[in-house]
Write an enzyme that holds these catalytic residues in place. Sequence first.
Site, PDB file in Angstrom:
ATOM      1  N   SER A 139      -3.299 -32.716 -78.316  1.00 46.60           N
ATOM      2  CA  SER A 139      -2.322 -33.339 -79.214  1.00 46.60           C
ATOM      3  C   SER A 139      -2.986 -33.570 -80.561  1.00 46.60           C
ATOM      4  O   SER A 139      -4.198 -33.815 -80.651  1.00 46.60           O
ATOM      5  CB  SER A 139      -1.787 -34.686 -78.689  1.00 46.60           C
ATOM      6  OG  SER A 139      -1.130 -35.404 -79.717  1.00 46.60           O
ATOM      7  N   TYR A 152      -2.736 -44.001 -76.494  1.00 47.50           N
ATOM      8  CA  TYR A 152      -2.573 -42.543 -76.515  1.00 47.50           C
ATOM      9  C   TYR A 152      -3.633 -41.890 -77.393  1.00 47.50           C
ATOM     10  O   TYR A 152      -4.264 -40.898 -76.997  1.00 47.50           O
ATOM     11  CB  TYR A 152      -1.178 -42.207 -77.030  1.00 47.50           C
ATOM     12  CG  TYR A 152      -0.817 -40.739 -76.956  1.00 47.50           C
ATOM     13  CD1 TYR A 152      -0.561 -40.123 -75.739  1.00 47.50           C
ATOM     14  CD2 TYR A 152      -0.701 -39.973 -78.116  1.00 47.50           C
ATOM     15  CE1 TYR A 152      -0.206 -38.787 -75.669  1.00 47.50           C
ATOM     16  CE2 TYR A 152      -0.342 -38.636 -78.063  1.00 47.50           C
ATOM     17  CZ  TYR A 152      -0.099 -38.044 -76.839  1.00 47.50           C
ATOM     18  OH  TYR A 152       0.252 -36.719 -76.774  1.00 47.50           O
TER      19      TYR A 152
END
Length: 249
Positions: A139, A152
Site C-alpha cells: 500500500s 494501518y
Amino acid sequence: MTNGRVAVVTGAGSGIGRAVAAAMLEAGFRVALAGRRADALQQSADGHPNALVVPTDITVPAEVDALFARVVAEWGRVDVLFNNAGIFGPVASAADVDPVEWQRTIDVNVTGALLCAGAAMRTMIAQRPSGGRIINNGSISAQVPRPLSVAYAVSKHAITGLTRSVDLDGRAHGISCGQIDIGNAATRIMSEIGVGSGALQADGSRLVEPAFDVADAARAVLFMAQLPPEANISALTVTAAGMPFGGRG
C-alpha cells in the site's frame, strides 16, 4: 489450460485479492484462494477448474501451515505467494488508538503476512532448486500515511521490512520477494475511507479522490508474478492518476 505454475493468494475473497486470483487463473496459473470466508472465496473462484478454495485464518499458524500443505498435496508445489490479506484498522491517531484494535491490525497485517511468508519459504526451500517468488501487498501507506491511520500505516511500513528481509534471506534458496504499493484501486476499503465521497486530507479538509480499476492493479501483480527467476521487481508503486499522494504530507 494451465501453465503448470501454482500460486497462493491470500485475502482472495474480495478486492485486490479477488482481482489478482482472477487474473492469475486467466493467465493459466493454478490458484489456491485463501481467506476467512468460504462463501466469498467460492464467489472469487467462480467454478474455475484450476481454483482451489482453502478457508484460512492467516493469524493462526496451524491454519497457515495447513493451507500450504493442502496446496502441496493437491499440486505438488508453490511457485508464487501473493501475500495480500489485510484490514484498514481503527481510524485514530497514536494519541487515541484503541490497544485492542491496534493489536488486531498488527496481527492480521504483520503477523499474518509473516506467517504466510514463512510457510511459503519453507515450501519453496523444500522444492529446490526451483525456489519461488513472494509478492507482498504493501500500500502507498507504506510510504506516506493518511491522517488518523497510525495502525494501518505502521503495519504497512512493517511490510517493507518483511519484503526486504525475505528477499535477502531467500536469496540462497532461489526465492525472491517484491512489494507492490497500490494507491486508490477501486475496492471496498476505498469506500470505507471515503475516497469516492470525501477522504480526510492532511489539512483537515475532505476531498473526493480519483480511483482506478482494480483489474489494472491485478495486471501489475501478474506482471511481477510472471517474471523469470532471473528477474525481480523489488518495489512497484501503482496509483490512480492525479490522486493526492506526492503532496499528502
